[in-house]
Design an enzyme around this catalytic site. Structure first.
Site, PDB file in Angstrom:
ATOM      1  CE1 TYR A 181     -27.851 -11.325 109.298  1.00  0.00           C
ATOM      2  CE2 TYR A 181     -28.073 -10.382 107.095  1.00  0.00           C
ATOM      3  CZ  TYR A 181     -28.373 -11.367 108.019  1.00  0.00           C
ATOM      4  OH  TYR A 181     -29.212 -12.384 107.656  1.00  0.00           O
ATOM      5  CB  THR A 183     -26.006  -9.335 103.368  1.00  0.00           C
ATOM      6  OG1 THR A 183     -26.753  -8.589 104.330  1.00  0.00           O
ATOM      7  CG2 THR A 183     -26.522 -10.762 103.305  1.00  0.00           C
ATOM      8  CE  LYS A 184     -27.271  -4.470 106.269  1.00  0.00           C
ATOM      9  NZ  LYS A 184     -27.901  -4.845 107.474  1.00  0.00           N
ATOM     10  CG  ASN A 185     -21.202  -2.129 101.637  1.00  0.00           C
ATOM     11  OD1 ASN A 185     -22.202  -2.799 101.405  1.00  0.00           O
ATOM     12  ND2 ASN A 185     -20.924  -1.008 100.992  1.00  0.00           N
ATOM     13  CG  LEU A 186     -16.267  -4.104 107.682  1.00  0.00           C
ATOM     14  CD1 LEU A 186     -15.433  -2.836 107.934  1.00  0.00           C
ATOM     15  CD2 LEU A 186     -16.653  -4.715 109.020  1.00  0.00           C
TER      16      LEU A 186
END
Ligand SMILES: *Cc1c(COP(=O)(O)O)cnc(C)c1O
Length: 388
Positions: A181, A183-186
């Site tokens: 998603y 906003t996730k780290n990847l």
């Protein structure tokens, strides 16, 4: 530069990432194809799993993992109320019943020691979540898995890059689900991945992810495929497009760098917030690598009203924050269909009423972190109307 505003979230992609998406658009192949397969292979290698299947969200990853585990209406699945709703809605969608086990007192993760008491003859699986990127004890969950013959499906949405006792989240039994998603780290915009060490499970997941069809569209429409296919099972439409995968592959190839930067930012927050006694800061226990997805602070003297007022004060100073998480038993749907109260699950409620999630993303600047710390000091020092 004088900082006046720090947004809760900001994303900046690099030119290489943008170029790889454009190249995919020019290649003439947009849906699941060789880029998605390359992404799967490199991802499996990165987390130390034998197999990986790319899907269009972590929600899809969780749903398919539950279905592939044979979970249905006669079963109970143990998980935490202190998570995003995707963790539990997918359990309920299989027909199974959610059983909540409280978090630890000193971490936002499910208390593994309380799980045995929640196991019944209907319990079939545990879905632990590695909140904020802090991994649970992987050896302990493995011993519960063996002892009670349960399936473990890790919700690793926050935990790409996390390790516990040398083992990465994603490398252990039975399934691990990741989110890409925005906003996730990847990120791939929207997207997800399932990792497993079982070839049989992975083959089954692949069939389920594309209409229950015997061979995927990539093979069907490329020169190497044929028109013929069989529908083996009731399937879903959960595959990841090559457009998304192209972005994911580029992000994965610089993921170590991304994580290094997130760690630096976490250390800066630790440094600038250390002198504020009112705050309890997140930490990384010995033997773990924190994935630093979220930077969540706790008020030493929490209380919903006080916390909400502080969030408002910070907002008026230009600092965007959030709350991770509202325990699911407080949500209207879960109140109606389940009957847990804050008294049944006191640790998760105590977390909820004291937490504030701070701005935390690769593009965050040291000056912005300093500004956030200054704002906290201002809020605590000047505003005597905030009840202590
Ligand atoms: C983001 C998130 C999900 C869902 O991920 P999607 O890719 O948006 O479906 C699931 N669980 C947790 C804990 C999350 O934070």
């Amino acid at each position: 530069m004088r900082i006046r505003e720090v947004p809760f979230y900001r994303l900046r992609l690099n030119q290489g990432e943008i170029n790889s998406v454009v190249e995919t658009l020019r290649s003439g192949w947009l849906t699941t194809g060789k880029t998605a397969h390359e992404f799967e292979q490199e991802f499996a290698d990165y987390v130390g799993a034998k197999h990986a299947l790319a899907v269009n969200s972590c929600t899809a990853a969780l749903h398919l993992s539950l279905l592939a585990s044979g979970i249905g209406s006669e079963h109970e699945v143990i998980t935490t109320p202190y998570t995003f709703v995707a963790t539990t809605e997918t359990i309920i969608q299989t027909g199974a019943k959610v059983v909540f086990v409280d978090t630890e007192r000193d971490s936002f993760n499910i208390d593994l020691n309380q799980i045995p008491a929640a196991i019944t003859e209907r319990t079939r699986a545990i879905v632990p979540v590695h909140i904020a990127g802090l991994p649970i004890d992987l050896r302990k969950i493995e011993s519960l898995r063996r002892k009670y013959k349960l399936t473990v499906i890790h919700d690793g949405a926050h935990a790409l890059g996390a390790t516990n006792n040398g083992k990465p989240v994603g490398s252990t039994a039975d399934f691990s689900c990741f989110s890409f998603y925005a906003t996730k780290n990847l990120t791939t915009g929207e997207g997800g991945m399932i990792t497993t060490n079982s070839r049989r499970h992975c083959d089954n997941l692949r069939v389920l992810s594309l209409h229950g069809m015997s061979r995927d569209a990539w093979k069907r429409y490329s020169g190497r495929g044929s028109w013929k296919y069989q529908i083996l099972q009731l399937g879903y439409k959960y595959n990841l497009s090559d457009i998304n995968a192209a972005l994911g592959l580029m992000q994965l190839r610089r993921f170590e760098q991304i994580q290094k930067q997130r760690r630096r930012l976490a250390e800066m927050y630790h440094h600038y917030l250390a002198e504020i006694d009112e705050l309890v800061l997140p930490f990384e226990p010995d033997g773990t690598t924190h994935a630093w997805h979220l930077y969540i602070v706790k008020l030493r003297n929490g209380g919903e009203q006080r916390r909400n007022e502080i969030i408002e004060k910070l907002r008026s100073l230009g600092v965007g924050t959030s709350v991770h998480f509202i325990p699911l038993y407080l949500q209207p749907y879960y109140k109606k269909h389940y009957h847990y109260t804050r008294r049944d699950l006191p640790n998760s409620y105590a977390h909820y009423k004291s937490v504030i999630t701070l701005p935390f993303y690769v593009d965050l600047k040291e000056d912005e972190i300093k500004y956030v710390a200054e704002c906290f000091k201002k809020v605590f020092a000047r505003d005597s109307r905030i009840v202590r």
